[in-house]
Scaffold this motif. Structure first.
Motif, PDB file in Angstrom:
ATOM      1  N   THR A 158       0.832  -1.196   0.000  1.00 16.89           N
ATOM      2  CA  THR A 158       0.000   0.000   0.000  1.00 16.89           C
ATOM      3  C   THR A 158       0.874   1.257   0.000  1.00 16.89           C
ATOM      4  O   THR A 158       1.482   1.590   1.002  1.00 16.89           O
ATOM      5  N   ILE A 215      -3.878  -4.970  -2.282  1.00 15.45           N
ATOM      6  CA  ILE A 215      -3.458  -3.627  -2.698  1.00 15.45           C
ATOM      7  C   ILE A 215      -4.634  -2.662  -2.548  1.00 15.45           C
ATOM      8  O   ILE A 215      -5.774  -3.089  -2.317  1.00 15.45           O
ATOM      9  N   ARG A 216      -4.327  -1.360  -2.716  1.00 16.31           N
ATOM     10  CA  ARG A 216      -5.403  -0.359  -2.773  1.00 16.31           C
ATOM     11  C   ARG A 216      -5.397   0.209  -4.199  1.00 16.31           C
ATOM     12  O   ARG A 216      -5.693  -0.521  -5.126  1.00 16.31           O
ATOM     13  N   SER A 217      -5.009   1.472  -4.379  1.00 19.97           N
ATOM     14  CA  SER A 217      -4.926   1.995  -5.748  1.00 19.97           C
ATOM     15  C   SER A 217      -3.574   1.689  -6.378  1.00 19.97           C
ATOM     16  O   SER A 217      -3.258   2.199  -7.463  1.00 19.97           O
ATOM     17  N   ASP A 218      -2.793   0.876  -5.702  1.00 21.78           N
ATOM     18  CA  ASP A 218      -1.461   0.500  -6.193  1.00 21.78           C
ATOM     19  C   ASP A 218      -1.574  -0.158  -7.567  1.00 21.78           C
ATOM     20  O   ASP A 218      -2.505  -0.929  -7.799  1.00 21.78           O
ATOM     21  N   LYS A 219      -0.617   0.136  -8.428  1.00 22.63           N
ATOM     22  CA  LYS A 219      -0.724  -0.365  -9.802  1.00 22.63           C
ATOM     23  C   LYS A 219      -0.158  -1.781  -9.949  1.00 22.63           C
ATOM     24  O   LYS A 219       1.039  -1.987  -9.832  1.00 22.63           O
ATOM     25  N   ARG A 267      -7.891  -6.293  -4.572  1.00 22.64           N
ATOM     26  CA  ARG A 267      -7.927  -4.842  -4.471  1.00 22.64           C
ATOM     27  C   ARG A 267      -8.875  -4.538  -3.305  1.00 22.64           C
ATOM     28  O   ARG A 267     -10.097  -4.800  -3.414  1.00 22.64           O
ATOM     29  N   TYR A 301     -11.175  -1.552  -9.793  1.00 19.75           N
ATOM     30  CA  TYR A 301      -9.998  -2.413 -10.041  1.00 19.75           C
ATOM     31  C   TYR A 301      -9.330  -2.049 -11.367  1.00 19.75           C
ATOM     32  O   TYR A 301      -8.662  -2.867 -11.995  1.00 19.75           O
ATOM     33  N   ASN A 303      -6.836  -0.424 -11.645  1.00 21.26           N
ATOM     34  CA  ASN A 303      -5.389  -0.405 -11.412  1.00 21.26           C
ATOM     35  C   ASN A 303      -4.750  -1.791 -11.578  1.00 21.26           C
ATOM     36  O   ASN A 303      -3.549  -1.937 -11.407  1.00 21.26           O
ATOM     37  N   ILE A 304      -5.565  -2.799 -11.868  1.00 15.29           N
ATOM     38  CA  ILE A 304      -5.020  -4.147 -12.082  1.00 15.29           C
ATOM     39  C   ILE A 304      -5.081  -4.483 -13.570  1.00 15.29           C
ATOM     40  O   ILE A 304      -6.139  -4.324 -14.187  1.00 15.29           O
ATOM     41  N   ASN A 355     -12.083  -7.813  -6.025  1.00 16.33           N
ATOM     42  CA  ASN A 355     -12.231  -6.548  -5.295  1.00 16.33           C
ATOM     43  C   ASN A 355     -13.070  -6.834  -4.046  1.00 16.33           C
ATOM     44  O   ASN A 355     -13.433  -7.987  -3.795  1.00 16.33           O
TER      45      ASN A 355
END
Ligand code: 3PG
Length: 305
Positions: free
Chosen positions: A7, A54-58, A75, A80, A82-83, A97
């Protein structure tokens, strides 16, 4: 089993404890990568993990390719985008998610932004009230429904447009369903955006749509910046000195917008919608539980790829 929480914007400490309680109980090892600044750190951290939150992590193709043992990625949140789902599927990774878990936090912030806009950023000048105004919910999912609920408490009239939700389901909540997105924008003083960012929605909030808003119209965005056509937003803000844009996700051209329309815009420095202890605990715990259920029982509820 090794579970990574990656994160860049960390969970509240109580949420990390809640995640750890779930993974400990399952007999899994938990590793943390918080506030990382380089992709290289993420690539190193994913190398030997079986699951990740993860959160908004790419989670790009590069990240997913580097995660050789990865079986599931969750997520902790709703969107989602970002995935890289194609890369996840190609690597036999289940992506999920946690829908609904952080929705109330985002909905409360949407109303908070409406009040802030109505009261001129609390600058001391006389503002207006939300009561008696119309709010248009653009996409009636978990967040949109809650925004409608809270808005009714403020005495607002709630309208919605969502071609993917049965009209009768929305109407049951006391919300008026309109037949087109154009009708929503032309009918409402406030629009609250809740559409996901995908190929169909990116850049879809454009000049033509925003120019339909009534005098003094305010666009509230707690969804994604990518859905806004930023050049056309500038054009409509120039042509319409009455319009306001309040967003929890700073646009790419936020410096320009802030400089030119200081009293008609607000952008959170970092996306804050889901950033509450309660939302972090609910989404983080759900993510950990979904990982345990998948690894132990093959449960793929909430799979998105
Ligand atoms: C979501 O899609 O759930 C929200 O945008 C929250 O994102 P965040 O976890 O990065 O705050």
């Amino acid at each position: 089993m090794k579970i990574l929480v990656a994160t860049e914007k960390p969970f509240a400490p109580a949420a990390v404890s809640a995640i750890k309680a779930v993974t400990d109980k399952a007999g899994f090892e938990l590793v943390m990568l918080e506030k990382y600044t380089e992709t290289a750190q993420l690539l190193e951290a994913v190398a030997d993990v079986d699951a990740m939150i993860i959160r908004s992590d790419k989670a790009t193709k590069e990240v997913l390719d580097a995660a050789k043992n990865l079986k599931v990625i969750v997520r902790a949140g709703a969107g989602y985008d970002n995935i890289d789902l194609t890369a996840a599927t190609a690597n036999n990774v289940v992506a999920m998610n946690t829908p609904g878990q952080n929705s109330n936090a985002v909905a409360e912030l949407a109303l908070g932004l409406m009040v802030m806009a109505a009261r001129n950023n609390y600058n001391g000048k006389a503002g207006t009230e939300l009561s008696g105004k119309k709010v248009g919910i653009h996409a009636y999912g978990n967040v949109g429904r809650l925004v409608g609920n809270i808005a009714r408490g403020f005495g607002m009239e709630v309208l919605a447009f969502d071609p993917f939700v049965e009209k009768s389901v929305i109407e049951k909540d006391g919300v008026k369903v309109v037949d087109s997105v154009e009708e929503l924008y032309s009918s409402c003083e406030y629009i609250s955006l809740h559409i996901p960012a995908n190929d169909k929605t990116k850049n879809s909030i454009n000049y033509a749509l925003l120019n339909k808003m009534p005098n003094g119209g305010t666009l509230i965005n707690t969804a994604r910046k990518e859905v806004i056509h930023e050049d056309e937003l500038v054009k409509v803000m120039n042509d319409r000195e009455d319009l306001k844009y309040y967003s929890d996700i700073a646009p790419t051209n936020s410096d320009f917008l802030t400089e030119n329309f200081a009293d008609r815009t607000f952008f959170s420095p970092k996306k804050m919608g889901a950033q509450t202890a309660e939302a972090n605990i609910k989404a983080g715990k759900a993510a950990a539980e979904q990982i345990v259920a998948f690894i132990k029982n093959g449960d793929k509820t909430f799979q998105v790829n």
